[in-house]
Write a protein that holds these residues in place. Structure first.
Motif, PDB file in Angstrom:
ATOM      1  N   MET A 199      16.796  -6.191  -2.806  1.00  0.00           N
ATOM      2  CA  MET A 199      17.399  -7.045  -3.848  1.00  0.00           C
ATOM      3  C   MET A 199      16.837  -6.709  -5.226  1.00  0.00           C
ATOM      4  O   MET A 199      17.591  -6.620  -6.197  1.00  0.00           O
ATOM      5  CB  MET A 199      17.171  -8.531  -3.532  1.00  0.00           C
ATOM      6  CG  MET A 199      17.995  -9.046  -2.362  1.00  0.00           C
ATOM      7  SD  MET A 199      19.780  -8.927  -2.627  1.00  0.00           S
ATOM      8  CE  MET A 199      20.018 -10.178  -3.861  1.00  0.00           C
ATOM      9  N   GLU A 200      15.515  -6.528  -5.314  1.00  0.00           N
ATOM     10  CA  GLU A 200      14.917  -6.146  -6.595  1.00  0.00           C
ATOM     11  C   GLU A 200      15.430  -4.784  -7.050  1.00  0.00           C
ATOM     12  O   GLU A 200      15.687  -4.575  -8.237  1.00  0.00           O
ATOM     13  CB  GLU A 200      13.389  -6.107  -6.489  1.00  0.00           C
ATOM     14  CG  GLU A 200      12.742  -7.456  -6.577  1.00  0.00           C
ATOM     15  CD  GLU A 200      11.220  -7.355  -6.658  1.00  0.00           C
ATOM     16  OE1 GLU A 200      10.689  -6.305  -7.111  1.00  0.00           O
ATOM     17  OE2 GLU A 200      10.571  -8.330  -6.267  1.00  0.00           O
ATOM     18  N   ALA A 201      15.577  -3.859  -6.110  1.00  0.00           N
ATOM     19  CA  ALA A 201      16.080  -2.525  -6.449  1.00  0.00           C
ATOM     20  C   ALA A 201      17.518  -2.597  -6.959  1.00  0.00           C
ATOM     21  O   ALA A 201      17.864  -1.948  -7.945  1.00  0.00           O
ATOM     22  CB  ALA A 201      15.990  -1.601  -5.238  1.00  0.00           C
ATOM     23  N   LEU A 202      18.340  -3.383  -6.298  1.00  0.00           N
ATOM     24  CA  LEU A 202      19.734  -3.537  -6.719  1.00  0.00           C
ATOM     25  C   LEU A 202      19.805  -4.150  -8.116  1.00  0.00           C
ATOM     26  O   LEU A 202      20.579  -3.700  -8.962  1.00  0.00           O
ATOM     27  CB  LEU A 202      20.498  -4.380  -5.696  1.00  0.00           C
ATOM     28  CG  LEU A 202      21.999  -4.506  -5.892  1.00  0.00           C
ATOM     29  CD1 LEU A 202      22.681  -3.145  -5.916  1.00  0.00           C
ATOM     30  CD2 LEU A 202      22.590  -5.376  -4.776  1.00  0.00           C
ATOM     31  N   SER A 203      18.983  -5.150  -8.381  1.00  0.00           N
ATOM     32  CA  SER A 203      18.941  -5.764  -9.714  1.00  0.00           C
ATOM     33  C   SER A 203      18.501  -4.757 -10.772  1.00  0.00           C
ATOM     34  O   SER A 203      19.088  -4.679 -11.854  1.00  0.00           O
ATOM     35  CB  SER A 203      17.991  -6.961  -9.726  1.00  0.00           C
ATOM     36  OG  SER A 203      18.502  -7.995  -8.932  1.00  0.00           O
ATOM     37  N   ILE A 256       8.885   6.010 -12.720  1.00  0.00           N
ATOM     38  CA  ILE A 256       9.119   5.171 -11.551  1.00  0.00           C
ATOM     39  C   ILE A 256       9.500   3.753 -11.963  1.00  0.00           C
ATOM     40  O   ILE A 256       8.872   3.161 -12.836  1.00  0.00           O
ATOM     41  CB  ILE A 256       7.840   5.075 -10.681  1.00  0.00           C
ATOM     42  CG1 ILE A 256       7.249   6.439 -10.402  1.00  0.00           C
ATOM     43  CG2 ILE A 256       8.113   4.302  -9.394  1.00  0.00           C
ATOM     44  CD1 ILE A 256       8.179   7.420  -9.787  1.00  0.00           C
ATOM     45  N   VAL A 257      10.519   3.213 -11.299  1.00  0.00           N
ATOM     46  CA  VAL A 257      10.801   1.787 -11.347  1.00  0.00           C
ATOM     47  C   VAL A 257      10.596   1.314  -9.912  1.00  0.00           C
ATOM     48  O   VAL A 257      11.290   1.761  -8.998  1.00  0.00           O
ATOM     49  CB  VAL A 257      12.229   1.482 -11.838  1.00  0.00           C
ATOM     50  CG1 VAL A 257      12.545   0.005 -11.693  1.00  0.00           C
ATOM     51  CG2 VAL A 257      12.394   1.935 -13.284  1.00  0.00           C
ATOM     52  N   LEU A 258       9.615   0.447  -9.722  1.00  0.00           N
ATOM     53  CA  LEU A 258       9.218  -0.007  -8.392  1.00  0.00           C
ATOM     54  C   LEU A 258       9.843  -1.364  -8.091  1.00  0.00           C
ATOM     55  O   LEU A 258       9.779  -2.280  -8.904  1.00  0.00           O
ATOM     56  CB  LEU A 258       7.697  -0.090  -8.308  1.00  0.00           C
ATOM     57  CG  LEU A 258       7.078  -0.535  -7.000  1.00  0.00           C
ATOM     58  CD1 LEU A 258       7.484   0.391  -5.863  1.00  0.00           C
ATOM     59  CD2 LEU A 258       5.560  -0.584  -7.138  1.00  0.00           C
ATOM     60  N   LEU A 292       0.818  -1.216   0.000  1.00  0.00           N
ATOM     61  CA  LEU A 292       0.000   0.000   0.000  1.00  0.00           C
ATOM     62  C   LEU A 292       0.846   1.259   0.000  1.00  0.00           C
ATOM     63  O   LEU A 292       0.526   2.238  -0.682  1.00  0.00           O
ATOM     64  CB  LEU A 292      -0.960   0.000   1.191  1.00  0.00           C
ATOM     65  CG  LEU A 292      -2.062  -1.064   1.136  1.00  0.00           C
ATOM     66  CD1 LEU A 292      -2.909  -1.020   2.409  1.00  0.00           C
ATOM     67  CD2 LEU A 292      -2.938  -0.875  -0.092  1.00  0.00           C
ATOM     68  N   VAL A 293       1.932   1.249   0.745  1.00  0.00           N
ATOM     69  CA  VAL A 293       2.842   2.397   0.764  1.00  0.00           C
ATOM     70  C   VAL A 293       3.498   2.552  -0.597  1.00  0.00           C
ATOM     71  O   VAL A 293       3.595   3.667  -1.128  1.00  0.00           O
ATOM     72  CB  VAL A 293       3.896   2.254   1.882  1.00  0.00           C
ATOM     73  CG1 VAL A 293       4.925   3.380   1.821  1.00  0.00           C
ATOM     74  CG2 VAL A 293       3.229   2.215   3.255  1.00  0.00           C
ATOM     75  N   ALA A 294       3.937   1.441  -1.176  1.00  0.00           N
ATOM     76  CA  ALA A 294       4.567   1.477  -2.498  1.00  0.00           C
ATOM     77  C   ALA A 294       3.611   2.055  -3.534  1.00  0.00           C
ATOM     78  O   ALA A 294       4.005   2.903  -4.347  1.00  0.00           O
ATOM     79  CB  ALA A 294       5.022   0.081  -2.905  1.00  0.00           C
TER      80      ALA A 294
END
Length: 128
Positions: A36-40, A29-31, A13-15
């Protein structure tokens, strides 16, 4: 000016609220659901203007994510939006993480006016 934002937030919900607001402001935006997903995502395409991240996330928390990104791109501005800020706030967090780009810290629940101000300050100033 539109920003390219890497958003790392594990609370759905925050995202969604952050992503919707940022997109309504014209930003791209890249969510990522965690660090780990952000680093990838960053390693696939590091053309981001700012990282917006939570601190407490599964698999890879915000502090470790910031360290990893600053190791590759030390001037990347970071906005931490968290419900669990460290004692001492942004200054303590900066000391814990080490050298890198500009860093600001906001507390949840999100104040979108403060978010807009922080993004503007982070992306128009030189790294600290």
């Amino acid at each position: 000016m539109p920003l390219r934002v890497l958003l790392a937030e594990d609370e759905a919900l925050v995202a969604m609220a952050l992503a919707d607001w940022l997109e309504a402001e014209g930003h791209l935006i890249v969510l990522a659901a965690d660090g780990m997903e952000a680093l990838s995502a960053f390693r696939e395409d590091d053309n981001f203007d700012v990282l917006v991240t939570d601190l407490r996330m599964p698999r890879l928390g915000g502090e470790a994510l910031i360290r990893a990104l600053w190791a590759e791109r030390p001037w990347l501005p970071v906005l931490v939006v968290t419900g669990s800020a460290p004692p001492g706030g942004a200054k303590a967090l900066r000391h814990e993480i080490g050298r890198g780009g500009s860093l600001a810290l906001l507390h949840k629940p999100i104040d979108f006016s403060a978010l807009a101000d922080a993004l503007r300050c982070l992306t128009t100033s030189a790294p600290v």
